[in-house]
Design a protein around this motif. Structure first.
Motif, PDB file in Angstrom:
ATOM      1  N   ILE A  92       0.717  -1.303  -0.174  1.00  0.00           N
ATOM      2  CA  ILE A  92       0.004   0.016   0.154  1.00  0.00           C
ATOM      3  C   ILE A  92       0.822   1.222   0.016  1.00  0.00           C
ATOM      4  N   ASN A  93       1.847   1.184   0.825  1.00  0.00           N
ATOM      5  CA  ASN A  93       2.811   2.606   0.978  1.00  0.00           C
ATOM      6  C   ASN A  93       3.531   2.435  -0.486  1.00  0.00           C
ATOM      7  N   ALA A  94       4.020   1.265  -1.032  1.00  0.00           N
ATOM      8  CA  ALA A  94       4.724   1.512  -2.275  1.00  0.00           C
ATOM      9  C   ALA A  94       3.724   2.011  -3.387  1.00  0.00           C
ATOM     10  N   GLY A  95       2.407   1.714  -3.494  1.00  0.00           N
ATOM     11  CA  GLY A  95       1.408   2.058  -4.509  1.00  0.00           C
ATOM     12  C   GLY A  95       1.374   3.747  -4.058  1.00  0.00           C
ATOM     13  N   ALA A  96       1.038   4.141  -2.858  1.00  0.00           N
ATOM     14  CA  ALA A  96       0.980   5.574  -2.519  1.00  0.00           C
ATOM     15  C   ALA A  96       2.136   6.341  -3.026  1.00  0.00           C
ATOM     16  N   SER A  97       3.324   5.603  -2.654  1.00  0.00           N
ATOM     17  CA  SER A  97       4.589   6.362  -3.269  1.00  0.00           C
ATOM     18  C   SER A  97       4.853   6.589  -4.775  1.00  0.00           C
ATOM     19  N   TYR A  98       4.089   5.556  -5.603  1.00  0.00           N
ATOM     20  CA  TYR A  98       3.993   5.581  -6.891  1.00  0.00           C
ATOM     21  C   TYR A  98       3.332   6.641  -7.408  1.00  0.00           C
ATOM     22  N   LEU A  99       1.908   6.663  -6.894  1.00  0.00           N
ATOM     23  CA  LEU A  99       0.929   7.758  -7.134  1.00  0.00           C
ATOM     24  C   LEU A  99       1.734   9.256  -6.496  1.00  0.00           C
ATOM     25  N   VAL A 100       2.161   9.375  -5.801  1.00  0.00           N
ATOM     26  CA  VAL A 100       2.871  10.891  -5.370  1.00  0.00           C
ATOM     27  C   VAL A 100       3.836  11.063  -6.533  1.00  0.00           C
ATOM     28  N   CYS A 101       4.667  10.129  -6.745  1.00  0.00           N
ATOM     29  CA  CYS A 101       5.724  10.311  -7.914  1.00  0.00           C
ATOM     30  C   CYS A 101       5.028  10.868  -8.924  1.00  0.00           C
ATOM     31  N   ILE A 102       4.150  10.136  -9.460  1.00  0.00           N
ATOM     32  CA  ILE A 102       3.095  10.897 -10.678  1.00  0.00           C
ATOM     33  C   ILE A 102       2.814  12.179 -10.410  1.00  0.00           C
ATOM     34  N   LEU A 103       2.059  12.274  -9.437  1.00  0.00           N
ATOM     35  CA  LEU A 103       1.345  13.834  -9.068  1.00  0.00           C
ATOM     36  C   LEU A 103       2.398  14.718  -8.926  1.00  0.00           C
ATOM     37  N   SER A 104       3.595  14.435  -8.418  1.00  0.00           N
ATOM     38  CA  SER A 104       4.620  15.461  -8.347  1.00  0.00           C
ATOM     39  C   SER A 104       5.021  15.888  -9.425  1.00  0.00           C
ATOM     40  N   THR A 105       5.065  15.531 -10.487  1.00  0.00           N
ATOM     41  CA  THR A 105       5.454  15.928 -12.090  1.00  0.00           C
ATOM     42  C   THR A 105       4.366  17.076 -12.300  1.00  0.00           C
ATOM     43  N   PHE A 106       3.287  17.112 -11.799  1.00  0.00           N
ATOM     44  CA  PHE A 106       2.170  18.302 -12.237  1.00  0.00           C
ATOM     45  C   PHE A 106       2.479  19.396 -11.304  1.00  0.00           C
ATOM     46  N   PRO A 107       2.198  20.704 -12.001  1.00  0.00           N
ATOM     47  CA  PRO A 107       2.628  22.097 -11.255  1.00  0.00           C
ATOM     48  C   PRO A 107       1.343  22.389 -10.183  1.00  0.00           C
TER      49      PRO A 107
END
Length: 125
Positions: free
Chosen positions: A38-53
């Motif tokens: 679950i934490n790995a999935g959340a980390s991947y999601l935050v990784c993707i979201l961090s690319t948006f301004p």
């Protein structure tokens, strides 16, 4: 426009590490393995979201509205680090305790990114 930062790669690295640990140790308790995934999935999601301004813009907007919020990220990071060390130490540094503490790093990274964004805003002025 998508923008990659150091934190984008840190979130990705954290997700990969958590996934590798969860897959590499099949004898982990299922609840701990699920928590790691679950934490790995959340980390991947935050990784993707961090690319948006929008993340940076929202942080700057909150920072400009309330200057007193500046101390909050430092307090959250400090609390999480103390909590991770206390939790691992109270369980005699077992692998399960260390992995539970390791899964809290996503919170620390998120607030560290907020601190870096506010530093960048301060250096621009």
């Amino acid at each position: 426009m998508k923008r990659f930062t150091l934190f984008t790669f840190l979130y990705l690295a954290l997700g990969v590490c958590l996934t590798a640990i969860a897959l590499g140790y099949p004898n982990l308790p299922s609840s701990l393995q699920t928590s790691l995934f679950i934490n790995a999935g959340a980390s991947y999601l935050v990784c993707i979201l961090s690319t948006f301004p929008f993340w940076r813009e929202a942080t700057i907007r909150i920072y400009r509205r309330r200057n007193s919020v500046v101390i909050l990220p430092w307090l959250v990071i400090g609390f999480n680090i103390v909590w991770m060390i206390w939790e691992a130490q109270s369980q005699n540094w077992t692998m399960e305790a260390i992995l539970r503490a390791f899964s809290r790093l996503l919170v620390v990274l998120g607030f560290a990114e907020i601190i870096v964004i506010t530093w960048q805003v301060n250096s621009e002025h």
